[in-house]
Design an enzyme around this catalytic site. Sequence first.
Site, PDB file in Angstrom:
ATOM      1  N   LYS A  83       0.860  -1.180   0.000  1.00 12.12           N
ATOM      2  CA  LYS A  83       0.000   0.000   0.000  1.00 12.12           C
ATOM      3  C   LYS A  83       0.899   1.234   0.000  1.00 12.12           C
ATOM      4  O   LYS A  83       2.001   1.202   0.584  1.00 12.12           O
ATOM      5  CB  LYS A  83      -0.867   0.007   1.267  1.00 12.12           C
ATOM      6  CG  LYS A  83      -1.891  -1.107   1.310  1.00 12.12           C
ATOM      7  CD  LYS A  83      -2.949  -0.919   0.265  1.00 12.12           C
ATOM      8  CE  LYS A  83      -4.078  -1.915   0.459  1.00 12.12           C
ATOM      9  NZ  LYS A  83      -5.039  -1.873  -0.666  1.00 12.12           N
ATOM     10  N   LYS A 188      -3.728   7.377 -14.444  1.00 10.73           N
ATOM     11  CA  LYS A 188      -4.164   6.256 -13.592  1.00 10.73           C
ATOM     12  C   LYS A 188      -4.784   6.785 -12.299  1.00 10.73           C
ATOM     13  O   LYS A 188      -5.759   6.236 -11.783  1.00 10.73           O
ATOM     14  CB  LYS A 188      -2.973   5.335 -13.304  1.00 10.73           C
ATOM     15  CG  LYS A 188      -3.265   4.180 -12.330  1.00 10.73           C
ATOM     16  CD  LYS A 188      -4.188   3.127 -12.908  1.00 10.73           C
ATOM     17  CE  LYS A 188      -4.785   2.157 -11.913  1.00 10.73           C
ATOM     18  NZ  LYS A 188      -3.960   1.219 -11.277  1.00 10.73           N
ATOM     19  N   ASN A 206     -17.126  -2.805  -9.762  1.00 11.46           N
ATOM     20  CA  ASN A 206     -16.881  -1.709 -10.718  1.00 11.46           C
ATOM     21  C   ASN A 206     -17.943  -1.590 -11.814  1.00 11.46           C
ATOM     22  O   ASN A 206     -18.338  -0.493 -12.194  1.00 11.46           O
ATOM     23  CB  ASN A 206     -15.501  -1.887 -11.370  1.00 11.46           C
ATOM     24  CG  ASN A 206     -14.375  -1.808 -10.355  1.00 11.46           C
ATOM     25  OD1 ASN A 206     -14.592  -1.376  -9.234  1.00 11.46           O
ATOM     26  ND2 ASN A 206     -13.188  -2.232 -10.748  1.00 11.46           N
ATOM     27  N   ASN A 256     -14.885  -6.927 -10.678  1.00  7.58           N
ATOM     28  CA  ASN A 256     -13.927  -6.695  -9.582  1.00  7.58           C
ATOM     29  C   ASN A 256     -14.499  -5.783  -8.508  1.00  7.58           C
ATOM     30  O   ASN A 256     -15.180  -4.813  -8.798  1.00  7.58           O
ATOM     31  CB  ASN A 256     -12.649  -6.055 -10.152  1.00  7.58           C
ATOM     32  CG  ASN A 256     -11.488  -6.152  -9.180  1.00  7.58           C
ATOM     33  OD1 ASN A 256     -11.277  -7.193  -8.583  1.00  7.58           O
ATOM     34  ND2 ASN A 256     -10.752  -5.079  -9.011  1.00  7.58           N
ATOM     35  N   GLU A 271      -6.356   3.496   0.591  1.00  7.16           N
ATOM     36  CA  GLU A 271      -5.368   4.398  -0.014  1.00  7.16           C
ATOM     37  C   GLU A 271      -6.006   5.740  -0.407  1.00  7.16           C
ATOM     38  O   GLU A 271      -5.508   6.426  -1.296  1.00  7.16           O
ATOM     39  CB  GLU A 271      -4.739   3.724  -1.227  1.00  7.16           C
ATOM     40  CG  GLU A 271      -3.881   2.527  -0.825  1.00  7.16           C
ATOM     41  CD  GLU A 271      -3.207   1.876  -2.011  1.00  7.16           C
ATOM     42  OE1 GLU A 271      -1.982   1.944  -2.125  1.00  7.16           O
ATOM     43  OE2 GLU A 271      -3.933   1.298  -2.843  1.00  7.16           O
TER      44      GLU A 271
END
Length: 317
Positions: A83, A188, A206, A256, A271
Amino acid sequence: MECARITRIVEILVFGAGAIGSFFGGLLSQRHDVTLIGRAEHISAVKSHGLRVSGKTSIIAKPHAAMRVPQGAKPDFVFVTTKSYDTANTMIALRAFADRAIFVTLQNGLGNAETIARTARRVVAGTTAHGVTFVGPGEIRHAGVGETMIGAWSRVSESDLVRLRDLLADVGIVASVTSDIRTELWSKLVVNASINPIAALAEVPNGRIVRDKLLLGVLEAVCREATAVAKAEGARVDEEELRHRTILVAKRTAANRASMLQDLDRHHRTEIDAITGSIVRAAERHRISVPLNASLYALVRAREAAFRVTSGANVRD
Ligand code: PAF
């Protein structure tokens, strides 16, 4: 660029064997000498039964597995897949390889390559949009195929990048070399910031975000705000292209559960700080208004606080 078949066995250390680290390490172990370093239960399961990869890729891989860096290790490549909030501590454990190995970060968020390069000489920064879910100790599911991009961060040559790209291609992971990895990291980041917090708060995989009109509207607005910040930071991005790319990633990883959702599911720290936090902080620097990103940041932080975040869950999923 030609894609050469790699014949020499390469020594690779993967530090942070969560879903993404186990995926890259597991596939690479089919041809190379790979050691996964991660948490006790996962490591002990991999040692006993190997690593089961199901979904879009179906293999049982047999990498070495350890909870610490093995004595006598001489890795050619070190993949850092912890992470992002653990990168600085990770580099203390890996400093013995700082001069000889090529370090590769595939982590989410901004700032990881900078942190690694403070210790290591040669650094490749990368992004991957593969969707991988940590099913349980010894098992991951490859839920969606995505693009992997790699680029030079510090003191790596074009031939180092081509070698890494070929290593990956040889085990079925298609990667492209980019000459502008900073733009790629920002792109990203925008994709991540537009999918992860929504998936985490709505508790949906998702694919649901792009099938549900209301959620799709939120995703597009978050993406617009984040793209404006990326542009202000000098990334060569285009609003429509990034909107399209984000939707494509969500569709390709439809099954996912995004990493932030997996973290909240397990009552782990997320995160959010390295992803949405990076956007909110950069927006402040440029005096850009990002009310949606700021709200998502506050809401995910509140969810984490409610769980009284457990420690020790430090690998990138
Ligand atoms: O963090 C994640 O889960 C992934 O980066 C992504 C691309 C959002 C797919 O789930």
